[in-house]
Structure formats: C-alpha cells, structure tokens
Design an enzyme around this catalytic site. Sequence first.
Site, mmCIF file in Angstrom:
data_model
loop_
_atom_site.group_PDB
_atom_site.id
_atom_site.type_symbol
_atom_site.label_atom_id
_atom_site.label_comp_id
_atom_site.label_asym_id
_atom_site.label_seq_id
_atom_site.Cartn_x
_atom_site.Cartn_y
_atom_site.Cartn_z
ATOM 1 N N ARG A 89 3.004 -0.752 10.629
ATOM 2 C CA ARG A 89 4.137 -0.705 11.554
ATOM 3 C C ARG A 89 4.473 -2.015 12.244
ATOM 4 O O ARG A 89 5.659 -2.271 12.506
ATOM 5 C CB ARG A 89 3.903 0.422 12.568
ATOM 6 N N LYS A 121 -7.363 8.415 -0.881
ATOM 7 C CA LYS A 121 -8.589 8.899 -0.239
ATOM 8 C C LYS A 121 -9.116 10.173 -0.909
ATOM 9 O O LYS A 121 -9.325 11.203 -0.271
ATOM 10 C CB LYS A 121 -8.377 9.119 1.262
ATOM 11 N N LYS A 146 0.839 -1.208 0.000
ATOM 12 C CA LYS A 146 0.000 0.000 0.000
ATOM 13 C C LYS A 146 0.867 1.248 0.000
ATOM 14 O O LYS A 146 1.739 1.416 0.854
ATOM 15 C CB LYS A 146 -0.933 0.012 1.223
ATOM 16 N N ASP A 167 -3.537 4.467 -1.860
ATOM 17 C CA ASP A 167 -4.439 4.951 -0.816
ATOM 18 C C ASP A 167 -4.398 6.475 -0.755
ATOM 19 O O ASP A 167 -3.756 7.064 0.113
ATOM 20 C CB ASP A 167 -4.026 4.333 0.518
ATOM 21 N N THR A 204 -10.519 4.649 10.783
ATOM 22 C CA THR A 204 -10.354 3.831 11.991
ATOM 23 C C THR A 204 -9.904 4.647 13.192
ATOM 24 O O THR A 204 -9.960 4.169 14.325
ATOM 25 C CB THR A 204 -9.350 2.690 11.756
ATOM 26 N N ASP A 260 -13.633 15.112 -3.403
ATOM 27 C CA ASP A 260 -13.825 16.424 -4.019
ATOM 28 C C ASP A 260 -15.089 16.341 -4.861
ATOM 29 O O ASP A 260 -15.809 15.333 -4.812
ATOM 30 C CB ASP A 260 -12.592 16.791 -4.867
#
Length: 233
Positions: free
Chosen positions: A207, A63, A33, A61, A116, A66
Amino acid sequence: MTPAPIAVALDAPDLETAARWAALVTPHVSTVKVGLELYLRYGPDVIASVRGASGVQVFLDLKLHDIPNTVEGATRAVARLRPAFLTVHAAGGPAMIRAAVEAAPHTQIAAVTVLTSLTDADLAAVGLAGPAEDAVRRLAALSVGAGARALVCSPNEVAAVRAEVGPGITLITPGVRPSGADSQDQARVATPEQALADGADLLVIGRPITGSADPGAAAAGIAASLRRTSHPV
C-alpha cells in the site's frame, strides 16, 4: 539501472488495476506479488497480465497449507506458470514443504514462518511456543532442512534467521514500511533500509506504493532511497 529488491504487492480490486500497477512499477522493482484474493478471482490469467512484456519476476503468494499430497498437486498445477517464488506455510511440516519443492523445480518455494500480523500473545493463543523470534527460527531451520530455498519472516526476525540459516537462502520480508507510513494490519514492521541492513534479500511493499497517487513514482522513490543507502555519496 538494476531494479530494487522490492516485491510490490498487487492487492488490486480488479485485473486491469493490477496490470496497470505492475506496468508502472516494473521499471523500478525486481518483482511483483500476486496474492490469494487476486489469484482466486482471476486464476492463471493474472500471472500473464502482471508479467506483461517486461518479464518481471512474479511472486505467487498462495500460502499453501495442507497434507503433502494435496500441496504437491497444487504446486504442480501452478508450477507451469513459472513463478519465481511460491509460498507455503512452514507450519505444514517438512514432508509438505519437501513435496512442494519436488513438484516445482524451477520455482523457489518460500516457507512462511510466522505471519507479520501475529504478536506473541497471538502465538500463545494458537499454542505455538514463542516469543515470535524463537518460533520463526525453529520454523526457518525446519523449512531449510526440508529443501526450501526461501523464507518469509518479518523484519524483526530477519537478522536472527540469517544467523540461523546462513547465506544462500533468500529472505523475504513483508511488514516493510517507509518512514512515516501507516503500519496498518502489520504488527512487526521496519523501514526498507533497516530490513536490508539486517539481511533481507527481497522486501514486500504494498500500500505505500499502490495506495499512492502515482505508484510508479512511489516505487522509484523507495528504490532511489535504497540505492543511496547501499552506495552513499
């Protein structure tokens, strides 16, 4: 051996590190990603760098959020890179989602329901009717109705979303943390095994893999754990 349904979040400080992490994890996972920071810093070059010779799936990713015309143009601009997934915010509405879907026929548009990091109190503060599960289900149904073939939701809502949208829609779950890992800035989390059991198709893990001393070994360990869960000895 089939790669595990994991998208490793390459939130790296530079392109070389991202490419190294990708090379280490791609024998074990299906997807890498690329997020907003890395893409804005290096642009389209980052996609070729992390894809490498392996041809691993790339989850872009960004996001996008608009007006429909702007999202259509932005989606078309990155569609030539052939990402497997591209994120847009479900809150942008059905016309915006539909514009993205039509602009990228070879990419799965993944609609982000509720981040999240947000709690029910956060949703109330921004005027979105909660609790989170209700908001996620509403946005999931809206997105699928507008043509999205993938959805992003936390592990806490994945079972409810699967019940809402049925089979055939790819459910992507960030907020996945192996047992014992720090939840960090995620508010709604679960283990990889639980997320898959609840109906997730692709687990976003960053991570806990990239922050380890050996990202390849960390990815292999989580992949092996998922295989044991799916096919117990």
